[in-house]
Design a protein around this motif. Structure first.
Motif, PDB file in Angstrom:
ATOM      1  N   MET A   1       0.827  -1.280   0.191  1.00 26.78           N
ATOM      2  CA  MET A   1      -0.052   0.273  -0.134  1.00 26.78           C
ATOM      3  C   MET A   1       0.844   1.244  -0.166  1.00 26.78           C
ATOM      4  O   MET A   1       1.845   1.292   0.596  1.00 26.78           O
ATOM      5  N   GLY A   2       0.567   2.188  -0.924  1.00 27.21           N
ATOM      6  CA  GLY A   2       1.519   3.440  -1.076  1.00 27.21           C
ATOM      7  C   GLY A   2       0.981   4.277  -0.162  1.00 27.21           C
ATOM      8  O   GLY A   2       0.044   4.331   0.744  1.00 27.21           O
ATOM      9  N   ILE A   3       1.402   5.654  -0.103  1.00 20.76           N
ATOM     10  CA  ILE A   3       1.466   6.811   0.621  1.00 20.76           C
ATOM     11  C   ILE A   3       0.024   7.514   0.454  1.00 20.76           C
ATOM     12  O   ILE A   3      -0.184   7.571  -1.168  1.00 20.76           O
ATOM     13  N   PRO A   4      -0.895   7.625   1.153  1.00 18.35           N
ATOM     14  CA  PRO A   4      -2.212   8.237   0.523  1.00 18.35           C
ATOM     15  C   PRO A   4      -2.071   9.619   0.177  1.00 18.35           C
ATOM     16  O   PRO A   4      -1.109  10.472   0.555  1.00 18.35           O
ATOM     17  N   ARG A   5      -2.500   9.909  -0.933  1.00 17.43           N
ATOM     18  CA  ARG A   5      -2.289  11.241  -1.489  1.00 17.43           C
ATOM     19  C   ARG A   5      -3.442  12.175  -0.834  1.00 17.43           C
ATOM     20  O   ARG A   5      -4.492  11.977  -0.475  1.00 17.43           O
ATOM     21  N   LEU A   6      -2.834  13.373  -0.625  1.00 14.73           N
ATOM     22  CA  LEU A   6      -3.857  14.495   0.034  1.00 14.73           C
ATOM     23  C   LEU A   6      -4.517  15.540  -0.978  1.00 14.73           C
ATOM     24  O   LEU A   6      -5.350  16.249  -0.655  1.00 14.73           O
ATOM     25  N   HIS A   7      -4.045  15.175  -2.254  1.00 12.71           N
ATOM     26  CA  HIS A   7      -4.647  16.249  -3.335  1.00 12.71           C
ATOM     27  C   HIS A   7      -4.213  15.600  -4.682  1.00 12.71           C
ATOM     28  O   HIS A   7      -3.305  14.832  -4.848  1.00 12.71           O
ATOM     29  N   ALA A   8      -4.898  16.028  -5.879  1.00 11.78           N
ATOM     30  CA  ALA A   8      -4.802  15.460  -7.094  1.00 11.78           C
ATOM     31  C   ALA A   8      -4.746  16.755  -7.954  1.00 11.78           C
ATOM     32  O   ALA A   8      -5.542  17.535  -7.886  1.00 11.78           O
ATOM     33  N   LYS A   9      -3.989  16.701  -9.125  1.00  8.00           N
ATOM     34  CA  LYS A   9      -4.001  17.910 -10.056  1.00  8.00           C
ATOM     35  C   LYS A   9      -5.115  17.636 -10.875  1.00  8.00           C
ATOM     36  O   LYS A   9      -5.556  16.565 -11.119  1.00  8.00           O
ATOM     37  N   GLY A  10      -5.763  18.658 -11.573  1.00  2.26           N
ATOM     38  CA  GLY A  10      -6.834  18.699 -12.360  1.00  2.26           C
ATOM     39  C   GLY A  10      -6.730  19.882 -13.334  1.00  2.26           C
ATOM     40  O   GLY A  10      -5.932  20.808 -13.079  1.00  2.26           O
ATOM     41  N   LEU A  29     -14.537  20.325 -14.884  1.00  2.00           N
ATOM     42  CA  LEU A  29     -13.193  19.837 -14.504  1.00  2.00           C
ATOM     43  C   LEU A  29     -12.824  18.509 -15.104  1.00  2.00           C
ATOM     44  O   LEU A  29     -13.695  17.694 -14.812  1.00  2.00           O
ATOM     45  N   SER A  30     -11.560  18.414 -15.165  1.00  6.05           N
ATOM     46  CA  SER A  30     -10.974  17.042 -15.435  1.00  6.05           C
ATOM     47  C   SER A  30      -9.774  16.853 -14.377  1.00  6.05           C
ATOM     48  O   SER A  30      -9.034  17.782 -14.247  1.00  6.05           O
ATOM     49  N   ILE A  31     -10.101  15.821 -13.730  1.00  3.98           N
ATOM     50  CA  ILE A  31      -9.139  15.469 -12.642  1.00  3.98           C
ATOM     51  C   ILE A  31      -8.003  14.322 -13.234  1.00  3.98           C
ATOM     52  O   ILE A  31      -8.745  13.366 -13.849  1.00  3.98           O
ATOM     53  N   GLU A  32      -6.787  14.465 -12.918  1.00  2.00           N
ATOM     54  CA  GLU A  32      -5.766  13.646 -13.306  1.00  2.00           C
ATOM     55  C   GLU A  32      -6.059  12.367 -12.961  1.00  2.00           C
ATOM     56  O   GLU A  32      -6.383  12.113 -11.747  1.00  2.00           O
ATOM     57  N   GLY A  33      -6.044  11.169 -13.670  1.00  2.00           N
ATOM     58  CA  GLY A  33      -6.031   9.760 -13.343  1.00  2.00           C
ATOM     59  C   GLY A  33      -7.583   9.337 -13.149  1.00  2.00           C
ATOM     60  O   GLY A  33      -7.835   8.278 -13.052  1.00  2.00           O
ATOM     61  N   VAL A  34      -8.542  10.166 -13.749  1.00  2.00           N
ATOM     62  CA  VAL A  34      -9.785   9.677 -13.668  1.00  2.00           C
ATOM     63  C   VAL A  34     -10.373   9.467 -14.768  1.00  2.00           C
ATOM     64  O   VAL A  34     -10.557  10.469 -15.834  1.00  2.00           O
ATOM     65  N   GLN A  35     -10.957   8.521 -15.218  1.00  2.00           N
ATOM     66  CA  GLN A  35     -11.271   8.054 -16.575  1.00  2.00           C
ATOM     67  C   GLN A  35     -12.765   7.662 -16.860  1.00  2.00           C
ATOM     68  O   GLN A  35     -13.103   7.330 -18.051  1.00  2.00           O
ATOM     69  N   ASN A  36     -13.361   7.356 -15.878  1.00  2.00           N
ATOM     70  CA  ASN A  36     -14.805   6.883 -15.817  1.00  2.00           C
ATOM     71  C   ASN A  36     -15.690   7.504 -14.812  1.00  2.00           C
ATOM     72  O   ASN A  36     -15.241   8.074 -13.781  1.00  2.00           O
ATOM     73  N   PHE A  97      -6.023  23.074 -10.995  1.00  2.00           N
ATOM     74  CA  PHE A  97      -6.529  23.393 -10.065  1.00  2.00           C
ATOM     75  C   PHE A  97      -6.121  21.975  -8.960  1.00  2.00           C
ATOM     76  O   PHE A  97      -5.636  21.008  -9.717  1.00  2.00           O
ATOM     77  N   LEU A  98      -6.506  22.104  -7.739  1.00  2.00           N
ATOM     78  CA  LEU A  98      -6.132  21.226  -6.795  1.00  2.00           C
ATOM     79  C   LEU A  98      -7.290  20.831  -5.981  1.00  2.00           C
ATOM     80  O   LEU A  98      -8.060  21.338  -5.432  1.00  2.00           O
ATOM     81  N   PRO A  99      -7.757  19.426  -6.000  1.00  2.00           N
ATOM     82  CA  PRO A  99      -9.029  19.192  -5.465  1.00  2.00           C
ATOM     83  C   PRO A  99      -8.385  18.592  -3.996  1.00  2.00           C
ATOM     84  O   PRO A  99      -7.384  18.115  -4.150  1.00  2.00           O
ATOM     85  N   VAL A 100      -9.038  19.009  -3.023  1.00  2.00           N
ATOM     86  CA  VAL A 100      -8.592  18.605  -1.635  1.00  2.00           C
ATOM     87  C   VAL A 100      -9.443  17.521  -1.063  1.00  2.00           C
ATOM     88  O   VAL A 100     -10.476  17.625  -0.888  1.00  2.00           O
TER      89      VAL A 100
END
Length: 103
Positions: A1-10, A29-36, A97-100
């Motif tokens: 299990m990796g380190i939990p991310r606190l934000h993602a770029k979009g 908005l389009s969030i990085e790594g979100v495809q569906n 932008f940054l989703p928190v």
């Protein structure tokens, strides 16, 4: 299990719009790594920060922030709708932008 991310770029895509009308109170908005839809559902209800640089310093910094909330998903490809207060300016389209996550 990796380190939990606190934000993602979009990326800010546009205002919600139809053929003739634009609705500036909702932004797409389009969030990085979100495809569906399933991936996008995780972000519904999360807060969003649009950070930009102003011309003159306020409170010792030129950085400013507009906060918003992700209100629902949009379409089948992972885009989401968000409401910002105040509405986002058109010059923000295409910027990051940054989703928190943490609430």
């Amino acid at each position: 299990m990796g380190i939990p991310r606190l934000h993602a770029k979009g990326r800010i895509l546009n205002h919600r719009r139809g053929h003739r009308n634009a609705y500036p109170h909702q932004s797409l908005l389009s969030i990085e790594g979100v495809q569906n839809k399933k991936d996008a559902q995780f972000y519904v209800g999360k807060r969003v920060a649009y950070v930009y640089k102003g011309k003159t310093p306020r409170h010792g910094t030129k950085l400013r922030v507009i906060w918003g909330n992700i209100i629902r998903i949009h379409g089948n490809s992972g885009a989401v709708r968000a409401k910002f207060r105040p509405n986002l300016p058109a010059e923000s389209f295409g910027s990051v932008f940054l989703p928190v996550y943490v609430q």
